[in-house]
Design a protein around this motif. Structure first.
Motif, PDB file in Angstrom:
ATOM      1  N   THR A 133       0.832  -1.203   0.000  1.00 53.77           N
ATOM      2  CA  THR A 133       0.000   0.000   0.000  1.00 53.77           C
ATOM      3  C   THR A 133       0.869   1.256   0.000  1.00 53.77           C
ATOM      4  N   GLU A 193      -7.480  -0.123  -0.899  1.00 57.34           N
ATOM      5  CA  GLU A 193      -7.932  -1.323  -0.187  1.00 57.34           C
ATOM      6  C   GLU A 193      -9.116  -0.963   0.706  1.00 57.34           C
ATOM      7  N   ASP A 230      -5.537  -2.144  -5.090  1.00 57.03           N
ATOM      8  CA  ASP A 230      -4.936  -2.604  -3.841  1.00 57.03           C
ATOM      9  C   ASP A 230      -5.860  -3.618  -3.163  1.00 57.03           C
ATOM     10  N   GLU A 231      -5.396  -4.867  -3.091  1.00 57.59           N
ATOM     11  CA  GLU A 231      -6.128  -5.934  -2.409  1.00 57.59           C
ATOM     12  C   GLU A 231      -7.619  -5.965  -2.735  1.00 57.59           C
TER      13      GLU A 231
HETATM   14 MG   LIG Z   1      -2.109  -2.736   2.189  1.00 57.36          MG
END
Ligand SMILES: [Mg+2]
Ligand SMILES: Nc1ncnc2c1ncn2[C@@H]1O[C@H](COP(=O)(O)OP(=O)(O)OP(=O)(O)O)[C@@H](O)[C@H]1O
Lengths: 239, 292, 295
Positions: free
Chosen positions: A47, A88, A162-163
């Motif tokens: 991140t 995320e 992100d994720e």
């Molecule tokens: Mg992260």
């Protein structure tokens, strides 16, 4: 193999939070039309890397986007130049409607709003159905779709995600990776940060493995899947 | 009954001005993330500007222009100060309150020392006087009508801006989730400066309505109004725009009723006692707050 | 002793006490101005008790402190863990109400003021002994478990709550002490001046105290010891033409200090460095170290 165009090139990038070094001298390249996976455990610095690219966290080093150094540009300029980050954990404007969320996503790209909207609705028909619903009342999976849709509204040259699998059921995760692959076939370039290495590498062309702020491995997805170390640490040895 | 009706009209006129003040104050909280305690002081200083120009030129248009531009300039000038404060690491919204307290003190003291030798200002009678309608003992003054009509228009325009325009959407996005707003590339600083501009425009407008309604201003008016506005916005819930609408009107009506039935100095206390009781019972405000 | 000097010393002591009374609840992030209202109430009470009932000073002092503490304690049930601005407005509204009541109460002299309070011998000595005692108590609180818990609450309320800090009782504790100190300052003020005027307990007083606290530094109790004599005391020595501008100076200083040195002149970091301990704890790792200690 034909040499592809560099979209993003990162050299010696470091991110620090006070005494914590979240990223140490990272080098990374993303070529046009590629899906690149960024793999690492919790706290590895994925991140941080993505935020640094958007200058949300102040980085040190060099970030070239389409050949231009963007390290000292402000976040809104970087987004305007064509990078979007889908963060995320479903970061959406939950008191606004789905449609307003999409409108906000098109802040830097309002001239072909209708075209982009059509495209987003084609990928995520559910968003069209719910377009006047308050975004906070969407389910987790729908919120993730909205988050992606909002990113697409700016018609980015590079999508950083992100994720996307965070906190979602396997079925939805599979759907989302499916859509990512489709997007890539459309021609989108994607940088994908994931803990779920198996899923990410199945979708990606190349991958980087991040451990406590350093890249320890890199290569094509196949190489990484076959790499003993990577398998042991990140794939649970079960591939 | 006639006292009641007269005070009701008066209260609605006063309350609608409180509504505008709370709205501007809340806009600062939501978009700029500051507690602008000096906002009412800026309004009063703009009233002084209006009065001065009116006195010198006797030209209403120039006076209105001076009033609004003073308010806008003051608000925009304060922006770099507050931006610097909100950008500091480890410093919270309290610091913006303390700094604006400092600004408020300076303005009050300068007004009480130098402007009009510290005496309260009175607007010329041509500016304020004249009753428009009369029913028995009940008289609706020009000031009351302007205040009511002006406030309704201003509130409608403000909410139109906020909920129906692109700029308003940006305001709401920043207010709701600053991080996400930054992430999707909204220029936070630029939008925030624009919110100071809007607050300034609104403040100038309030100054005109207030001078029409009250016909005078004193150096301590700003302080006193600031106290009420902070109280109202906390009773409603800090940053809660709709709550501010309701509570601002209620404050105006309560005050007017107290004025109608109680002797002068006690009438102000009544509304403060009521607000204090509400705050003690519900410290988070009646309508909930968006500020943690 | 010339009266101007005794005023200077007396007001300095009162200002330091009042700044401490605001400093303490700000340890848990609350700007607590109710203490000014406590001061006003107790000031009038003690003036009345001394003049009309002939109570001896020491008795007035003890009852005054108790009154301040009781008012603050009762209010703290409602605002013990209230957000900062709720506490701010409760204080300001309370000051306003108390001031209006005083102004309209003939028994207390109304707007004219309350005069003829019998003087007390050695008041300055008593004031500075009290100041020493209060300072000692605050030092002990700051270096106790409570003080450390307060530091965590200041940085991050949620983290503190999750560590099991009882935010409400901590806030109630600090507010009650602040009320008691406000009461003490009220008694001292009454006997120092020998007369009372509602004008003194106004918004300007809040501004002055906030200025002294933030310019001196709110992270330690020592800041106001430097700022109160300079900002609160010196204007008493200056001619009126200059000292009447003190509010402007307060306001400008307040804005400047927040812009340039937001924690004030004297900071914890500075004191740590003076003591030669260079491992100053930043806010975030403060929480982490507390987490180990408290948890
Ligand atoms: Mg992260
Ligand atoms: N704002 C911050 N302040 C201090 N430290 C931070 C901050 N953000 C991240 N860190 C630290 O930086 C390191 C890297 O964090 P990062 O969020 O980049 O990891 P990640 O790879 O995304 O992990 P996850 O998979 O859990 O999301 C971690 O040790 C984290 O504690």
């Amino acid at each position: 193999m034909k040499k592809k165009n560099n979209i993003l090139k990162i050299e010696n990038l470091s991110v620090t939070y006070g005494p914590i070094k979240a990223l140490r001298k990272a080098n990374l390249e993303v070529n046009e039309g590629e899906v690149v996976a960024l793999i690492g455990a919790n706290g590895a610095g994925k991140t941080s890397l993505l935020k640094a690219i958007l200058n949300i966290e102040k980085p040190n080093g060099k970030i070239l986007f389409l050949g231009k150094d963007i390290i000292s540009k402000s976040t809104d300029n970087i987004v305007a130049s064509g990078i979007c980050l889908i963060p995320e954990g479903h970061v959406i404007f939950s008191s606004m409607t789905v449609f307003e969320n999409l409108q906000l996503g098109a802040y830097h790209n309002s001239y072909d709003f209708d075209k982009n909207l059509e495209k987003v609705f084609a990928y995520f028909p559910i968003l069209q159905e719910r377009s006047s619903q308050i975004a906070g009342t969407l389910s987790g999976g729908e919120q993730q779709m909205l988050s992606i849709g909002r990113g697409l509204m700016s018609n980015p040259k590079l999508i950083m995600i992100d994720e996307p699998s965070l906190g979602l059921a396997p079925k939805i995760v599979a759907d989302i990776f499916e859509i990512l692959s489709e997007l890539n076939e459309e021609g989108y370039t994607i940088l994908l940060a994931e803990q779920n290495a198996k899923k990410a590498l199945e979708c990606a062309h190349r991958g980087y493995v991040l451990e406590t702020g350093r890249f320890i491995l890199q290569g094509t997805s196949r190489e990484l899947m076959n790499n003993q170390k990577a398998r042991r640490v990140y794939l649970g040895g079960s591939v | 009954m006639e006292v009641f009706l007269a005070q009701l009209i008066n209260g609605l006129a006063l309350g609608s001005i409180y509504v505008l003040l709370v709205t501007g104050f809340n806009l600062m909280i939501l978009v700029a993330r500051i507690i602008q305690f000096a906002y009412p002081q800026f309004v009063v200083l703009s009233m002084y500007a209006c009065w001065e120009v009116l006195r010198l030129t006797n030209n209403v248009f120039l006076a209105v222009f001076a009033c609004i531009s003073t308010s806008i300039v003051l608000n925009i000038l304060s922006e770099p100060i507050f931006r610097r404060i909100t950008n500091m690491k480890g410093i919270d919204i309290n610091a913006s309150f303390v700094a604006s307290l400092g600004i408020a003190i300076v303005i009050t003291d300068i007004m009480s020392h130098s402007l009009n030798y510290g005496f309260p200002i009175a607007f010329p009678t041509s500016w304020v006087e004249g009753s428009l309608a009369r029913f028995g003992l009940i008289m609706i003054s020009k000031g009351q009508l302007y205040a009511l009509a002006g406030s309704i228009i201003a509130v409608l325009l403000f909410f139109y801006l906020l909920y129906r325009t692109k700029q308003g959407r940006l305001f709401r996005a920043i207010a709701e989730n600053r991080f996400a707003a930054r992430l999707i590339g909204i220029p936070i600083v630029k939008t925030s400066i624009f919110s100071y501009f809007i607050a300034g425009l609104l403040g100038g407008f309030i100054a005109i309505l207030l001078s029409l309604l009250l016909g005078s201003a004193s150096p301590w008016l700003g302080e006193f109004v600031a106290l009420k506005i902070l109280a109202v916005s906390i009773v409603a819930g800090l940053g809660n725009l709709r709550g501010g609408l309701v509570c601002g009107l209620c404050l105006g009506v309560t005050e007017a009723m107290a004025m109608g039935y109680l002797s002068g100095s006690w009438s102000n206390v009544v509304s403060f006692v009521i607000m204090l009781i509400i705050i003690l019972i519900k410290p988070q405000g009646l309508f909930g707050t968006s500020i943690s | 002793m010339p009266t101007v000097l005794s005023y200077f010393l007396g007001f300095t002591a009162i200002y330091i006490l009042m700044c401490w009374a605001i400093y303490l609840p700000y340890r848990v992030g609350q700007l607590y101005f109710t203490t000014v209202a406590c001061m006003a109430i107790v000031a009038y009470f003690s003036g009345f008790a001394a003049r009309e009932w002939g109570w001896p000073f020491i008795f007035v002092l003890l009852v005054g402190i108790a009154i301040g503490a009781i008012i603050a304690y009762i209010l703290s049930h409602a605002i013990g863990k209230a957000p900062c601005f709720t506490v701010v407005i409760v204080g300001l509204a309370f000051i306003f109400i108390v001031k209006t009541v005083i102004e309209n109460w003939e028994l207390l002299g109304g707007t004219v003021g309350f005069f003829g309070i019998p003087p007390v011998n050695n008041l300055l000595l008593i004031a500075y002994i009290l100041l020493g005692i209060v300072g000692f108590v605050i030092y002990q609180i700051d270096h106790s478990r409570l003080g450390r818990a307060a530091s965590v609450v200041f940085v991050d309320r949620d983290a503190a709550a999750s560590l099991g800090v009882n935010i409400k009782s901590l806030g109630m504790f600090y507010q009650t002490i602040a009320g008691a100190i406000g009461g003490m300052a009220g008694v001292l003020y009454t006997f120092l001046l020998g007369s009372l005027s509602p004008e003194f307990f106004a918004f300007a007083m809040v501004g002055s105290l906030v200025c002294m606290l933030f310019v001196g530094g709110y992270t330690t109790m020592w800041g106001v010891i430097v700022s109160a004599p300079i900002l609160g005391g010196i204007p008493i020595l200056l001619p009126v033409t200059i000292s009447s501008w003190r509010q402007v100076i307060y306001g400008i200083l307040l804005v400047l200090i927040i812009l340039v040195r937001p924690e004030g002149l004297i900071t914890k970091r500075m004191l740590w460095n003076l003591k030669g301990k260079n491992r100053y704890k930043t806010a975030s790792n403060l929480v982490n170290t507390r987490r180990e200690k408290v948890g």
